[in-house]
Scaffold this motif. Structure first.
Motif, short mmCIF file in Angstrom:
data_model
loop_
_atom_site.label_atom_id
_atom_site.label_comp_id
_atom_site.label_asym_id
_atom_site.label_seq_id
_atom_site.Cartn_x
_atom_site.Cartn_y
_atom_site.Cartn_z
N MET A 44 15.50 -26.27 6.15
CA MET A 44 14.29 -26.19 7.91
C MET A 44 12.79 -27.18 6.60
O MET A 44 12.86 -28.74 7.37
CB MET A 44 14.02 -25.10 8.11
CG MET A 44 14.48 -24.65 8.98
SD MET A 44 13.32 -22.82 9.02
CE MET A 44 12.05 -22.99 9.53
N GLN A 45 13.07 -26.81 5.25
CA GLN A 45 12.40 -27.64 4.63
C GLN A 45 12.60 -29.42 4.38
O GLN A 45 12.75 -30.63 4.22
CB GLN A 45 12.95 -26.58 3.49
CG GLN A 45 11.41 -25.87 3.03
CD GLN A 45 10.91 -25.56 1.92
OE1 GLN A 45 12.43 -24.97 0.86
NE2 GLN A 45 10.52 -24.02 1.85
N ARG A 46 13.86 -29.68 4.33
CA ARG A 46 14.51 -30.74 4.16
C ARG A 46 14.49 -31.64 5.89
O ARG A 46 14.36 -32.55 5.15
CB ARG A 46 15.89 -30.62 4.11
CG ARG A 46 17.00 -31.85 3.64
CD ARG A 46 18.38 -31.18 3.09
NE ARG A 46 18.56 -30.76 2.32
CZ ARG A 46 18.86 -29.56 2.02
NH1 ARG A 46 19.28 -29.11 2.95
NH2 ARG A 46 19.20 -28.38 1.04
N ALA A 47 14.38 -30.73 6.83
CA ALA A 47 14.44 -31.22 8.26
C ALA A 47 12.47 -31.88 8.47
O ALA A 47 12.98 -32.88 8.79
CB ALA A 47 14.75 -30.64 9.22
N ALA A 48 11.80 -31.09 7.86
CA ALA A 48 10.56 -30.76 7.90
C ALA A 48 10.09 -32.46 6.41
O ALA A 48 9.59 -33.58 7.02
CB ALA A 48 9.71 -29.82 7.45
N GLN A 49 10.47 -32.53 5.77
CA GLN A 49 10.71 -33.32 4.47
C GLN A 49 10.98 -34.61 5.75
O GLN A 49 10.11 -36.22 5.48
CB GLN A 49 11.37 -33.20 3.77
CG GLN A 49 10.10 -32.29 2.58
CD GLN A 49 11.14 -32.16 1.72
OE1 GLN A 49 12.24 -32.74 1.48
NE2 GLN A 49 10.48 -30.80 0.73
N ASP A 50 11.80 -34.87 6.05
CA ASP A 50 12.95 -35.84 6.73
C ASP A 50 11.51 -37.36 7.71
O ASP A 50 11.46 -37.97 7.72
CB ASP A 50 14.38 -35.80 7.12
CG ASP A 50 15.02 -35.58 6.20
OD1 ASP A 50 14.67 -36.38 4.94
OD2 ASP A 50 15.91 -35.45 6.33
N ALA A 51 11.87 -35.40 8.42
CA ALA A 51 10.49 -35.60 9.66
C ALA A 51 9.24 -36.69 9.25
O ALA A 51 8.68 -37.35 9.89
CB ALA A 51 9.99 -34.51 10.98
#
Length: 74
Positions: A44-51
Motif C-alpha cells: 500500500m505504501q509503495r502504491a501510494a508513493q507511485d501514485a
C-alpha cells in the motif's frame, strides 16, 4: 507394571501434546497474519508513493504544457 503406568500416563501425555500443538498452531497462524499485514502495508505504501509520483509528473507536464501554450501564437 510398566504397561499400567503407560496406560495411566498416556492420556496426560497426549493432552499436553495436543495442547502444545494447538498453541504452536495458533502462534504460527498469528505470525502468518502479521507477516501478511506487513506485506500488505508495504504494498500500500509503495502504491501510494507511485501514485504521488505519477500525480506530480502529470502536474509538471500540465504546467509545462500550459507555459508553452501560453506563448504560442497562431
Amino acid at each position: 507394571t510398566q504397561r499400567d503406568v503407560f496406560r495411566t500416563l498416556m492420556p496426560e501425555v497426549m493432552e499436553v501434546r495436543e495442547s502444545t500443538a494447538k498453541k504452536d498452531f495458533e502462534r504460527n497462524m498469528a505470525a502468518a497474519g502479521i507477516r501478511q499485514n506487513i506485506r500488505t502495508r508495504a504494498e500500500m505504501q509503495r502504491a501510494a508513493q507511485d501514485a504521488g509520483i505519477r500525480a506530480g509528473l502529470g502536474a509538471l507536464q500540465q504546467a509545462g504544457t500550459a507555459l508553452t501554450n501560453q506563448y504560442q501564437y497562431q
